[in-house]
Each structure stands twice: as C-alpha cells, then as structure tokens.
Design a protein around this motif. Sequence first.
Motif: not given
Lengths: 270, 546
Positions: B186-211
């Motif tokens: 339940l940690r927070i990931m950027s919507p840009n991490a998936v394709s298409p961006a922001g799609a809840v069921d989008g395909e994971f592309k890259q780990a983008i977080g705030t850590g």
Amino acid sequence: MKLRFATNTTVMAALLFIAALIVCGLLGSWFQPFDPYETDYSAKLRPPGAAHWFGTDYLGRDLFSRVLAGIVHSVFPVFIILAVVSVISVVTGMISGYYGSRLDMLLMSATDMFTALPNLLLTIVIIGFLGVGMENVYLAISLSWWAKYVRLIRGLVHDVKKEPFVLAARVSGSYGLSTMMRHILPNIMPQVLTMIILDVSRIILTLSGMSFLGIGAQPPSPEWGAMLLDGKNYIQLAPWLGFFPGLMIFLTACAFQICGEKLRSRYKLK
Amino acid sequence: MFRLFRSHLMLSFALFFALTACSSAPSAPSGAADTASADKPAQQEEHKASRPIIIATTQDAQGDRLDAASYNGSRHVHASVYEALVDYQGGGKLAPSLAESWEATPDGTTYTFHLRKGVQFSDGSALTAGAVKFSLERAAANKDTAPLELVRKLQSIDTPDDYTVIIHFKEMASQILLELSQARPLRIMSPNAVSPAGAVDGEFKQAIGTGPWKITSYKKDVETVLAPNEHYWREKPSTHNLVLKVITDPQARVLALQNGEADIAGGELGNIPLENLPLFENNKDFIIEQHPSTMSYFMVINQHQEFLADRNVRQAINLGKDSSVLMNGQGAEVKGLFQPSVAFVTDNNQPFYGYHPDQAKQLLEKSGFVWNNNKQLYEKNGKELALRLVIQTEEYPEWKEMAEIFQDQMKKIGIRIDILNQERASYYNTLWDTKEYDLLLYRTYTDAQLPYRFLSSLFYDTKETPAVAYQDKQLTEYLDQIANTISEPEQQAIFDKLFTRMHEEAMTVPMYYTRQTFVHSSKIKGFTFASIEDDPVKWHLLTAGE
C-alpha cells in the motif's frame, strides 16, 4: 603408465584399516569414550586434546565418539546396498546373457534407460521423488546403480556359456536355472566381486555426498557426510569439525579402492 | 589405480576452478559501470566518483517487477523505493510521512489524509492526491491483496483537492493506518510507473516512488543497483549507489564480507549465521551493529496430529524446552510468543511456561503416556511419542542448530523429534498447503504487522479457510472483536485475553526473540538503524571511504 599403489604393504594396511573399521563398527559403544549423542553446552567447540581426541562440536558432543558411531551409518549401509544391487544385476544379467533373443533385448533396453543418466543425477532425482531421508537414499542409490553391472555380467555370461564345460553340462541334461547356478555363476563370481569391491568407495562417497547435500542423514545422525555439512559453517572457527569426518571418508574410500585394485589386477578385469 | 588417481586429480581441479570462479568473477562491482551509462549522464557523473556500497542479500530483488501495489520482489527494496502515507515508529505508534496529518471518524469508516506539499517522485513529477488514489486502487485490484482490511472494506476514495485524500469504508476499519505503514503493497507509486499512465490495471513499466532510492539496473539473480533519488525530500540524497548483490549461501555471505566483495550483510535481508559472529568480533576491519527486533522464532503446532491434539502434550513441549541455551545463549529470556517491543504486549499480559522438564514428564504421564526404558522415550498404546519437525535453513541458517538443541531437549523428556530440513520453496509449501508437519519452525512477522495482522493471517479460522497455524473458535472471536473497535484501551483488553488464551492452550512453542544483527566493513560510516525491519537501515546516510 601403471602406477603401483596396490603393493602388498599398502594392501595389508588397507585390509587392516577395513578390519579395524568393521570391528569398531560392530562393537560400537565399546570403543567410544563418550555417548555420541550426549550434548554438553559448557564444552562447545573444544579443539582436539587429551579429553576429546578429535575435539567437540557445536553442541559439545565428542567428535571422536561420533566419528566411530558414524561407521554404522556411513560404511555398513554400503554393504547392504551392494548386496541388493548385485542380486538384482546378477539375476538380470544372467537371464539376459543366458537366454538371449527377445528377452535379452527387452532387459537390455530397460538397463539402457537407467544407464543413460549419470548415477549421481539419477540418485538425486529419485530422492526428489521419494523424499529426504537415509532409507530413501539407500533405495535411490540401489536403483541407480544396478544397471551398469548388468551389461558386464551379461558379457561374462556370454563368454562362459560357450565354454566346453557348460556345453557338456547342457548336453548331459542340465537346463536353465541349474546350469546358471551350478556352472555359470561360480565362474563369473570373482569378476563380479572385484567389480563390486571397486565400487565400494564410490558408493561411500555418494552416500556421504547425499548427506552433505542435506538430503541424506538427518540430525542427530553421526553420518560422516552430515558431519561434514555441520562442519561447513564452522570451517574458519573450528576446522576440526569437518576435518575428521572428511579424513575418515577419504581413508575408507582409499582402503576399499586399494583392495579393489589388487583384485582387479589379479582377475585381469578391464 | 591410475584411473582413480586421475579422477581424483580431475576432481581437485574442478573444485579449485569452481572455488576461484566463485570468488573472483563478480568482484568488480558492475553497478558503477551500469549506472554511469543509465538515463541521466550528467547527474550520474558525480555518483560515479564515489564507489558503490555493496549489500549482500539472500534473494533476488526482482527489480524489474517491483510494483508498489504487489508482493513482487524483496520487501526491503519496496521500502527503499516507495514511501508510505504514515510511518510506523514501533510499539504501535505512527508518525507523519507522505501524509502530514490524518483523522478518522469515530465509527472508523472514513479516514482523511492531508498530503505533504512539495514532495516529488524520482521522475520529478509531484506527489498528488491522484497518485495516492491510483496506488491504493491499483493495490486493491491485485488479487493477492484480498486479505488486507483496506481491500476488503474499501468503498471509495475521494480526492477533493490535490492534497487531500478521503477513504470511505463499508464498515469499521481499525487496522488501516498500520496496513498503510507497511513496506508493501500500500505504498505510493507514481501513475507514470505504468502504461498507459495512471491506469489502475496498466502494465507495470518502471519503479517510480518518492523514497530515497531508485532502481537503475537489474540483473536477475545477480544484483540490483539502486541510485540516489535526487528529488528525495526528507534528507540530503546519498552520493553512493547501492548494489544489492544476491548471495544465497550464508557461508558465502560471510566470505564475501571477509574478502571485501560485500560491504554490508545482515538483518533479515542477508542473514549472517550467528555462530560466525566471533570472526568479526575484535576485528578492526569490521563493525557489528545490533538493534532490537520485533520478530520471534516459534513453532507452529499441528493440532490435528494425534498426540498434539492433547493439550498436555503441547504444554509438556513448552515446559521441556529451554530457550536460554539456544543460539549460544544470545537470546533474551523468552516468555510469550511476542517480544516486549511488540504493540499491546505489556509486562503482565505474557504468561509463560519456563523450563520445568519434570513437570513436562508428569503431564505426559497424566495423559496416559508410558515410559519405555529401552527406547528411552514415552509411548501410548505401543506408539512412540515421535514428532516431525520441519525447518528451512536458506533464509534462517540458525534454525538447524536451534532444531538440534530442541531435539536434544525433547529427548530428555521422552519425546523423539525427527528433523526435516526442507528447501525454501517446499518449506513454504508445507506450511501453507500440504501441512505435512507435526511441528514447524517459523517466525512471526514484524513491526506494524504485529500482533494483529500476523495473528489474523495465521490463526483466523473460518469454515471456508481454516486457520493455517492453529484453529480455535475463541481466538477467532477475539480477533473479530479487535477488528471491530478503534479504541486502543478496548483493543488492549481483548489482546490481554487473547494472549492468555494462546498461552493456556499452548498453541505455539515460542523459541527465540531475534535481534537485528548487521556486520559491515569499518570503511562504511554513518550506519543507522531505521524504524522498521522491512527497511532496516537508513541506507542513504551511509558513506564509504576508499
């Protein structure tokens, strides 16, 4: 080219060593200064010394007693395995060699299936199916070992079958089983025994190897391979934990190999 | 004879090559080169100057599949790349993180989070309420997360403005904040991490977080390289790269430390066998760091086994084991299942059995067991009191020795223990699926997952899904009651009863309270423990001298 390890002195030494092993194994606790399973947390990891000849392990158990107790687990099963293996392979090999034709083909293709895979790999695969444990290791080794003897025995039977005395026996009315038992078996026995003794050291190594991989003997068994595995974690702090079981595996394997070599040169086995 | 000699010779060569190959091949840390060629050459230049810090880990981090909303990869990398809305501080306390403040309605059905302003993801985009909604909804859509309360009870997520998130639940949700603080999912990931961006069921592309870290390169089963996230908001980003090197064998990790192939190993992510600690003690090249932990080792009891169904036998096992000699006596005094550092554990609510082998024998005899002097153990109706104990040593190398000591202690009260050391995957299979064990050595979870989440995942019993560890109606009832109140005193009162119940029924065999132990090269400075075990070290504060 031929290195002469199997001189009379080394053979004598090897025989003495094996005899000592068997006596120590049979008389067991008689020679053990301590109970090999008795733990003593206050005497952990003592180096070899007067009280503990081989030192103590991480639970304070006397290593010398454990190494002696290990004979029963590391060496004796080999004889049982070989007994099983030789019975299976002699029966199969003799039937195959004696009767020939279709039966021979069938038995040989079954044998080929087992020889197609390396022994060690096949053993591990079989244990994978049967599950971890010493009994399963015995079974797995037996199953993966018998096939390689069958071909050799079959060849020997082929040769002996053509000898005049076998032909004579058959002419005078001896058939099948009786010929095999009374005329063929005694004549191939020395070669078969040599072959088996030459393999003792290999089976000892496989047996310990399985325990070293953690799929053979389970704690607190003082099997040598398992003790070697225990020693692995302490190789820098307490090297004796692995050294003595390793030494015993080495010496035992060498002793049987020397005896086997002697027999081999005597019976001119290739 | 020559043949034998030759085969021995070949074997020695093979061994020699195998050993040298192990030790020399990966010694040049490929992380430095890889990162230098990664996306932003200008910024990477300065990182290249300082050498990477190499951490030995037990398993592959799955850096290419590190979706914040999944259980993929290693927890420790999740926690390095992604941040939570709230931080767990130990003992049940929470602190602001990405959420500066939050409030819940008294009925526990609505939670409002006020996000911190000015936080950026590692790709430079800003943290907004939309990203939070996206992350939580993505997690809820993952079928693996179904047991989480947030997922089970979630009704809707509102984002009235860019910095406010309101979560509505169908019914009272008491564990939400604790769940949000965990390393995943339940940690927070950027919507840009998936394709298409922001799609809840989008395909994971890259780990983008705030850590504090981002993943720059990944080689399966070899290493994962983390580079500092230059947008990190909390403290100054590190100037080093981190290389998480996979070294599965515990002894190999020790050797890697000794020969300088790794700078740090330890904790749960790269366990160093405790028996090897003397190698690093009083050694100026190494520093041993220790820190309290929340994890305990304990034995799961199969109550369906004919002997273990008897409470006297379970109690006898507890009375017959002596935790003080485990792990070279390094363990603290073990009382109940949970360490004192765990939330809701107080000085008085952890009854325990103590070491009383005589009482143990009496209990066995009371249950009709008869001493067999030949075999030196108890029997009932001619059947030996023998139990099978399943362990694994890949992740927890110390369990073998622990199991052997336990085996020895049980022998003294007339119980035979057969140890079965399973390979990691089949061990977990035994625990969760086949249940072919009488006793199984396991560990509690850690931090915010203790005690509620851990108990509910192992002891919650329904008709459809029987409890994994021990099935008890009363215990399940208590767990329901806890889930139905957000008042801490009320929860405390129920936990008191629950701990007592677990003790009286002897549902587990508590074995050992762990400590976090790390060993690092003395060239590494700035080692600081962080607040949760899934993110054990403040990696970004480390510096490495040459």
